[in-house]
Scaffold this motif. Sequence first.
Motif, short mmCIF file in Angstrom:
data_model
loop_
_atom_site.label_atom_id
_atom_site.label_comp_id
_atom_site.label_asym_id
_atom_site.label_seq_id
_atom_site.Cartn_x
_atom_site.Cartn_y
_atom_site.Cartn_z
N GLN A 1 0.86 -1.19 0.00
CA GLN A 1 0.00 0.00 0.00
C GLN A 1 0.89 1.23 0.00
O GLN A 1 2.03 1.18 0.47
CB GLN A 1 -0.91 0.01 1.22
CG GLN A 1 -1.93 -1.12 1.24
CD GLN A 1 -2.74 -1.11 2.53
OE1 GLN A 1 -2.19 -1.23 3.63
NE2 GLN A 1 -4.04 -0.98 2.40
N ALA A 2 0.39 2.33 -0.52
CA ALA A 2 1.18 3.56 -0.61
C ALA A 2 0.34 4.75 -0.21
O ALA A 2 -0.87 4.80 -0.48
CB ALA A 2 1.74 3.75 -2.01
N ALA A 3 0.99 5.70 0.43
CA ALA A 3 0.34 6.94 0.84
C ALA A 3 1.15 8.12 0.32
O ALA A 3 2.37 8.15 0.50
CB ALA A 3 0.23 7.01 2.36
N VAL A 4 0.49 9.05 -0.32
CA VAL A 4 1.15 10.24 -0.86
C VAL A 4 0.92 11.39 0.10
O VAL A 4 -0.22 11.82 0.32
CB VAL A 4 0.59 10.58 -2.26
CG1 VAL A 4 1.29 11.83 -2.81
CG2 VAL A 4 0.77 9.40 -3.20
N GLY A 5 2.00 11.87 0.71
CA GLY A 5 1.89 13.01 1.61
C GLY A 5 1.61 14.29 0.84
O GLY A 5 1.84 14.38 -0.37
N SER A 6 1.13 15.29 1.55
CA SER A 6 0.82 16.56 0.90
C SER A 6 2.09 17.24 0.41
O SER A 6 3.16 17.10 1.00
CB SER A 6 0.11 17.49 1.88
OG SER A 6 -1.20 17.05 2.11
N LEU A 7 1.96 17.98 -0.67
CA LEU A 7 3.09 18.71 -1.23
C LEU A 7 3.41 19.90 -0.35
O LEU A 7 2.53 20.65 0.07
CB LEU A 7 2.75 19.17 -2.64
CG LEU A 7 3.91 19.66 -3.50
CD1 LEU A 7 3.66 19.30 -4.96
CD2 LEU A 7 4.08 21.17 -3.38
N VAL A 8 4.69 20.07 -0.03
CA VAL A 8 5.15 21.21 0.75
C VAL A 8 6.02 22.08 -0.15
O VAL A 8 6.61 21.60 -1.11
CB VAL A 8 5.94 20.76 2.00
CG1 VAL A 8 5.03 20.02 2.96
CG2 VAL A 8 7.13 19.89 1.63
N GLU A 9 6.08 23.36 0.13
CA GLU A 9 6.76 24.28 -0.77
C GLU A 9 8.21 24.51 -0.40
O GLU A 9 8.92 25.23 -1.11
CB GLU A 9 6.00 25.61 -0.81
CG GLU A 9 4.58 25.45 -1.35
CD GLU A 9 3.95 26.76 -1.78
OE1 GLU A 9 4.70 27.76 -1.88
OE2 GLU A 9 2.75 26.78 -2.01
N ARG A 10 8.68 23.92 0.70
CA ARG A 10 10.08 24.03 1.09
C ARG A 10 10.59 22.67 1.54
O ARG A 10 9.84 21.89 2.14
CB ARG A 10 10.28 25.02 2.23
CG ARG A 10 9.80 26.45 1.96
CD ARG A 10 10.09 27.32 3.16
NE ARG A 10 9.58 26.69 4.40
CZ ARG A 10 10.21 26.74 5.57
NH1 ARG A 10 11.38 27.34 5.68
NH2 ARG A 10 9.67 26.17 6.63
N LEU A 11 11.85 22.40 1.28
CA LEU A 11 12.43 21.12 1.68
C LEU A 11 12.40 20.97 3.20
O LEU A 11 12.28 19.84 3.71
CB LEU A 11 13.88 21.04 1.17
CG LEU A 11 14.53 19.66 1.16
CD1 LEU A 11 13.77 18.72 0.22
CD2 LEU A 11 15.99 19.76 0.74
N ALA A 12 12.46 22.08 3.92
CA ALA A 12 12.46 22.02 5.38
C ALA A 12 11.16 21.44 5.94
O ALA A 12 11.14 20.93 7.08
CB ALA A 12 12.70 23.41 5.96
N ASP A 13 10.07 21.48 5.16
CA ASP A 13 8.78 21.00 5.64
C ASP A 13 8.51 19.55 5.25
O ASP A 13 7.41 19.03 5.46
CB ASP A 13 7.65 21.89 5.08
CG ASP A 13 7.73 23.32 5.60
OD1 ASP A 13 8.21 23.49 6.75
OD2 ASP A 13 7.35 24.24 4.87
N VAL A 14 9.51 18.87 4.68
CA VAL A 14 9.35 17.48 4.26
C VAL A 14 8.93 16.55 5.41
O VAL A 14 8.12 15.64 5.21
CB VAL A 14 10.65 16.99 3.58
CG1 VAL A 14 10.78 15.48 3.62
CG2 VAL A 14 10.68 17.48 2.14
N PRO A 15 9.45 16.72 6.65
CA PRO A 15 8.98 15.85 7.74
C PRO A 15 7.48 15.88 7.94
O PRO A 15 6.87 14.87 8.31
CB PRO A 15 9.73 16.39 8.97
CG PRO A 15 10.98 16.98 8.42
CD PRO A 15 10.58 17.59 7.11
N ALA A 16 6.85 17.03 7.68
CA ALA A 16 5.39 17.11 7.80
C ALA A 16 4.71 16.27 6.74
O ALA A 16 3.68 15.62 6.99
CB ALA A 16 4.94 18.56 7.70
#
Length: 591
Positions: free
Chosen positions: A444-459
């Motif tokens: 199974q796969a889950a696509v996280g929301s797109l963030v506009e900065r690399l720093a927000d990737v953990p979210a």
Amino acid sequence: MPVHEGEEGHHETGIPLRRLLLVVGDPVMDVAAAPAGLDVRVDNVTILDPEDRTEAHAGDLVLLIGARGGAARRLVRALADQGATAVAVKTGGHAPPEEVLPAGSSPRTHRRAGKDEMAGLRAEAQDAGIALLAVRPEVRWDQLQSVCQNIVHDTRPSAPDELGEASGDLFSMAQTIARLTNGLVSIEDAASRVLAYSSGSEVDELRRLSVLGRRGPEPYLAVLREWGVFTKLRSGEEVVRIEEHPDLGIRRRLAIGIHAGSQPLGAIWVQEGSEPLSEHAEEALLGAARTTALHMIRQRTQTSAGLRLREDLLSSLLEERIDAAALADTVEVHADRGALVVGFSVASQAAADGEGDPSGEERLGPRDRPERELRLRQLIDLVSVHTAAYRRSSLVTELNGRVYVLLPDLVRGREGWLGVERSVLALTRKTVLAARSTLDLEVQAAVGSLVERLADVPASRAEADRVLDAMGRDLERGMSWEVATISDVRSKVLISETLAYLRDDPSLRDPRVSRLVEHDRSGGADLVHSLLVYLEAFGDARVAAERLHIHPNTLRYRVRRATSISGIDLGDPGERLFTQLQLLLELHGPA
């Protein structure tokens, strides 16, 4: 001095000149003289300018630039005296423009002079005992040195501990590529040595000899060179098609070069067996070549530019142990562009049983763990192949039994971020389908929301985890999700997290619901399940009874019995809501 066969306790170094010529060869250079034959060995490739000090060592192939006439002959003699194996010079077969010709000469006389000069060099090399190679005028010296040195480097033995793990990764990668392409795969270095190959029958003569000898057989390499295959493989990311030649024992195959920037590292070959190659074989090869390059770099250098460092850096960023700048500086991604995380999870028995370890590690015995690690490694390879084909800068790592992909450097298009999200969803669905069909894994796969900065990737990663958790609990209840985003399962995510909160704090539970659950357990009744389905159907007895495959009157009787035993007032909206939540917790609970 180079080491030769027969010297006790030693092995030959370098590569036979014959083999170097088979790989590079026409249309790059030809043999002008070979007084000691073509089995002399090349251990290093250098460029020599006539203005530099003449210095060569045993085993050197010297690329001699700019020397003409008597000066060139003297340099050939000096290099031979210093033990060099071979010297390469540019041919005079093409005349330069007339404005740069010596006064009073014509292109025809210049070409004749070039032939005479080559004849003089050939005689000098023959007499000095050094091989002479004639290089085409249009070939750049720096590119020729890079190609030849790379081929020579690939023949040098690695320490066993360095080769073992990396080659194991390559064998896993070869098997993954074979599943994706439906072919027989071999991974070769720039010297046509076979580094890894997939299992399978229906092999043709070329593959049989390559695998048995662990390198491409010389007659076949010569044929492939004549067809221009090696030139195409070195030139870029082009999938080369070789049609079937039954008279030569060659079946249809695809090949693609493996590169690190402009430097060729090797090639991936896919032979067609009894079944046709898959529809997406060429696309899979593109991603495989990019991913395999990282494996080969790690095998060759064991430096911080290798694959493991990329995996470690991504893991550290996802767990917020490093900042985005540290990742961006190392792997050359942009910290100020859009990014998102996709998470992949293999459905485990633990999740199906509603237990707390999403990876299933706690349930595995000692014999099960190697198999699980192999499945996980295969999944990482498969995900890497697909995502590398989509975006070269993609990063893949594994944390706690889940595989995560970072897709960086995303740019807003005409539709805003919508077009990007659609393409990522399509990529993810294709990857999950490939994992299920080729690896036989319930992924199974889950696509996280797109963030506009690399720093927000953990979210984005945290959101992908929340979706995977909810999807795992849905799977346990018989609903099979393959790919989802937070918008697909938001209500399920919120409900499951609420149930987890209720589970962790028993004081929030209604003792009346607990009384009903205990009554069912001790008396063998089915009041709890019936009441839950009734509440999920908004009190519609006919709809609920149809789902339970019972008569509506039977259901109404069970609901009355449930309220009588527990004392719950279903006329109160708050009690109905809380009863439904607690019944979900009692029956299923968060994983």
